[in-house]
Design a protein around this motif. Structure first.
Motif, PDB file in Angstrom:
ATOM      1  N   ARG A 232      19.875  46.818  65.459  1.00  0.00           N
ATOM      2  CA  ARG A 232      19.580  47.481  66.732  1.00  0.00           C
ATOM      3  C   ARG A 232      20.753  47.340  67.701  1.00  0.00           C
ATOM      4  N   ARG A 233      21.335  46.155  67.760  1.00  0.00           N
ATOM      5  CA  ARG A 233      22.474  45.938  68.653  1.00  0.00           C
ATOM      6  C   ARG A 233      23.657  46.827  68.277  1.00  0.00           C
ATOM      7  N   ALA A 234      23.882  46.982  66.965  1.00  0.00           N
ATOM      8  CA  ALA A 234      24.991  47.809  66.499  1.00  0.00           C
ATOM      9  C   ALA A 234      24.827  49.259  66.924  1.00  0.00           C
ATOM     10  N   VAL A 235      23.592  49.714  67.036  1.00  0.00           N
ATOM     11  CA  VAL A 235      23.321  51.108  67.381  1.00  0.00           C
ATOM     12  C   VAL A 235      23.114  51.304  68.879  1.00  0.00           C
TER      13      VAL A 235
ATOM     14  N   ALA B   9      15.143  59.322  68.486  1.00  0.00           N
ATOM     15  CA  ALA B   9      15.073  59.743  67.092  1.00  0.00           C
ATOM     16  C   ALA B   9      16.430  59.602  66.416  1.00  0.00           C
ATOM     17  N   GLU B  10      17.498  59.949  67.133  1.00  0.00           N
ATOM     18  CA  GLU B  10      18.840  59.843  66.568  1.00  0.00           C
ATOM     19  C   GLU B  10      19.220  58.384  66.338  1.00  0.00           C
ATOM     20  N   GLN B  11      18.896  57.535  67.295  1.00  0.00           N
ATOM     21  CA  GLN B  11      19.217  56.111  67.146  1.00  0.00           C
ATOM     22  C   GLN B  11      18.419  55.484  66.000  1.00  0.00           C
ATOM     23  N   LEU B  12      17.170  55.900  65.855  1.00  0.00           N
ATOM     24  CA  LEU B  12      16.352  55.373  64.766  1.00  0.00           C
ATOM     25  C   LEU B  12      16.927  55.793  63.410  1.00  0.00           C
ATOM     26  N   ASP B  13      17.433  57.016  63.334  1.00  0.00           N
ATOM     27  CA  ASP B  13      18.057  57.467  62.090  1.00  0.00           C
ATOM     28  C   ASP B  13      19.281  56.624  61.753  1.00  0.00           C
ATOM     29  N   LYS B  14      20.067  56.263  62.756  1.00  0.00           N
ATOM     30  CA  LYS B  14      21.248  55.424  62.526  1.00  0.00           C
ATOM     31  C   LYS B  14      20.844  54.031  62.054  1.00  0.00           C
TER      32      LYS B  14
ATOM     33  N   LEU C  97      21.651  52.000  58.397  1.00  0.00           N
ATOM     34  CA  LEU C  97      22.180  50.638  58.263  1.00  0.00           C
ATOM     35  C   LEU C  97      21.269  49.771  57.401  1.00  0.00           C
ATOM     36  N   VAL C  98      19.964  49.907  57.594  1.00  0.00           N
ATOM     37  CA  VAL C  98      19.014  49.144  56.778  1.00  0.00           C
ATOM     38  C   VAL C  98      19.106  49.599  55.325  1.00  0.00           C
ATOM     39  N   ARG C  99      19.191  50.897  55.117  1.00  0.00           N
ATOM     40  CA  ARG C  99      19.292  51.417  53.747  1.00  0.00           C
ATOM     41  C   ARG C  99      20.553  50.912  53.061  1.00  0.00           C
ATOM     42  N   LYS C 100      21.660  50.918  53.791  1.00  0.00           N
ATOM     43  CA  LYS C 100      22.913  50.430  53.209  1.00  0.00           C
ATOM     44  C   LYS C 100      22.779  48.951  52.837  1.00  0.00           C
ATOM     45  N   GLY C 101      22.157  48.141  53.693  1.00  0.00           N
ATOM     46  CA  GLY C 101      21.966  46.731  53.391  1.00  0.00           C
ATOM     47  C   GLY C 101      21.112  46.515  52.166  1.00  0.00           C
ATOM     48  N   MET C 102      20.062  47.294  52.023  1.00  0.00           N
ATOM     49  CA  MET C 102      19.192  47.173  50.855  1.00  0.00           C
ATOM     50  C   MET C 102      19.923  47.622  49.596  1.00  0.00           C
TER      51      MET C 102
END
Length: 542
Positions: free
Chosen positions: A158-161, A171-176, A180-185
């Motif tokens: 959240r801080r990164a975004v 909505a745009e921030q949530l997509d970002k 990031l979560v997807r990349k981590g997984m």
């Protein structure tokens, strides 16, 4: 039969098979045989008298191995042999990314062989915990003495975004954040942690966490949360537990209330209500768990404990501006007073770090205030200004009956919430040095709150099952040889709140991936730990 039952049944077949093989004639030579120990398999079953053979990084056999040839034999007569302990909530990552601390001696002498890092939605470490692959490379660059599991930290995402703003995500921030979560997984994280009590996670609506939890669910991960309120700071303790249940239910992933507690006099006795919520959710098919450290004191920062969240929006620098502004401070003061009451008063708060004057480390806030001739509120503001907001504390605020109420629950894991710090640095919470031996020595051996087999299960097979660890947490043929061997009479946490920098005692041997890290009570800095990948592609030292 549920999935856990199927797992245990499968392991039972493996045990029977390995015993039969072991009792037969064999000319094959193994690396190590551990003889005559009281063997816990990690399922929660009582010990059995057996031998354990290790070849390479795996357990070769369990049973009667008297006729098996071995390069080394370890006599475990009178000792207990267990799967290596797993800590599902630790801040050890802050130390493991540093070469001088990565050997992890304070953890290994507790019997720990695996730790999960990046808890509470964030981390103070110098390495960006959002970059799971990058963090892994740092760990592997100097090697680690213990296996490491990574979590994607929601607060840092959240801080990164968005930074530390007190706003809901667009909505745009949530997509970002999803990206990031997807990349981590994809990079191998086992799940996502949140710290909804802390900035910036405290500014997130639970719907944001649900949406990110759905991404975690795509990869079979878990969600573990430092809940929004462990007392009555904001929405209250029980609604905060309900938030974890909501994420688990709607994202269809396992949910964990991490370091579960009822913090402060206003919520003492709420363990029963939490139990009812967890068991009701599980009865409805929602996979819910908790982890817990075996102490009556918590630890956090002084600002997190006493400063209202609205005054922390914008980060530490903005908070310091607010406490220096007379008009804003007028609004902050009554909230500090209320938060002190939640914690049981200034005499229940002990400083663990204070850079400007280390002589104050280990001192109670009430003592410091008296020494300075100030009210505890004024002393708090003064200390925060002197230390640029960076002060950690221990807070004595839990009831023994609540602690013990959770301990026998079948959905409760043992954790430490401890840091890996340099010996002699500050006066940290003793859990960093003694949580797991304390669970055995105090709550099983001495006070008999839980049977020993239950205590072992809560720190081996259970966390391995909850987090879907591959081939770890149990002591069966073909599992990884992460093994702890201890003397039940001698095992003891020696760290105290006044003198925390004391290593635990009683751990005789600890194997990490088949190699001895503790050999006859002596620590070896061989750094044979691995960074475990959710996909099973574990990484060893380069």
């Amino acid at each position: 039969m549920n999935n856990f039952g199927k797992i245990i049944a499968g392991f039972a077949v493996c045990f029977a098979s390995s015993t039969a093989v072991a009792q037969g004639a064999s000319t094959e030579k193994v690396d190590v045989v551990i003889e005559n120990g009281f063997v816990f398999d990690g399922t929660g079953a009582p010990w059995v008298k057996a031998d354990v053979a290790i070849t390479g990084d795996r357990i070769q056999a369990v049973g009667n191995l008297r006729n098996v040839s071995a390069a080394r034999r370890i006599d475990a007569t009178g000792l207990y042999v267990s799967p290596g302990f797993i800590d599902p909530h630790t801040h050890a990552g802050d130390g493991l990314v540093k070469s001088d601390l990565a050997g992890a001696e304070p953890l290994l002498v507790q019997g720990l062989t695996t730790v999960m890092i990046n808890p509470d939605g964030g981390s103070a470490q110098e390495v960006d915990p959002v970059d799971i692959a990058g963090q892994r490379e740092v760990l592997l660059g100097h090697g680690v003495g213990i296996n490491v599991i990574q979590l994607v930290p929601h607060g840092m995402v959240r801080r990164a975004v968005m930074g530390d703003v007190d706003k809901h995500a667009s909505a745009e921030q949530l997509d970002k954040m999803r990206d990031l979560v997807r990349k981590g997984m994809q990079d191998g994280a086992f799940g996502m942690s949140s710290g909804l009590f802390y900035v910036p996670g405290s500014f997130a609506d639970i719907s944001e966490v649900v949406e990110l939890g759905k991404v975690v669910g795509e990869y079979g991960g878990v969600y573990t949360s430092h809940i929004r309120d462990e007392s009555d700071y904001s929405i209250g303790l029980i609604p905060s537990v309900d938030e974890v249940i909501k994420v688990a239910r709607e994202a269809k992933i396992p949910g964990i209330v991490t370091h579960v507690k009822a913090l402060g006099p206003r919520v003492w006795g709420f363990s029963e209500a939490i139990t009812q919520r967890i068991e009701q959710a599980r009865a409805q098919g929602v996979e819910m768990w908790v982890d817990q450290y075996p102490y009556d004191a918590s630890s956090t920062s002084l600002s997190a404990a006493l400063i209202p969240r609205w005054a922390m929006a914008g980060g530490t620098s903005k908070m310091l501006e607010n406490v220096k502004d007379a008009k804003v401070l007028e609004k902050i003061r009554p909230e500090i007073e209320n938060n002190l009451a939640r914690r049981g008063g200034a005499d229940h708060i002990q400083l663990t770090t204070f850079g400007p004057d280390t002589s104050l480390e280990g001192r109670k806030l009430s003592d410091i205030a008296d020494k300075r001739g100030k009210h505890a509120i004024d002393a708090t503001i003064e200390l925060l200004n002197e230390a640029n907001g960076k002060i950690n504390i221990v807070s004595f605020n839990m009831l023994d009956s609540d602690i013990e109420s959770f301990m026998n629950k079948p959905w409760r894991m043992t954790s430490s919430d401890g840091s890996l710090v340099a010996m002699g640095k500050g006066v940290p919470h003793p859990r960093a040095y003694g949580a797991f031996p304390r669970m055995i020595a105090k709550y099983s051996r001495d006070d008999k709150v839980v049977p020993l087999a239950t205590a072992i299960h809560s720190m081996t097979g259970l966390p391995a099952t909850v987090h879907r660890m591959k081939d770890r947490g149990f002591l069966f043929e073909k599992m990884y040889a992460d093994i702890a061997i201890f003397d039940l009479k001698e095992i003891q946490d020696t760290a105290t709140f006044d003198k925390p920098h004391q290593l635990a005692k009683g751990m005789k041997y600890v194997f990490v991936n088949g190699q001895l890290a503790i050999d006859d009570g002596k620590y070896n800095d061989n750094r044979n730990g691995r960074v475990l990948n959710r996909k099973g592609e574990d990484f060893g030292r380069k």
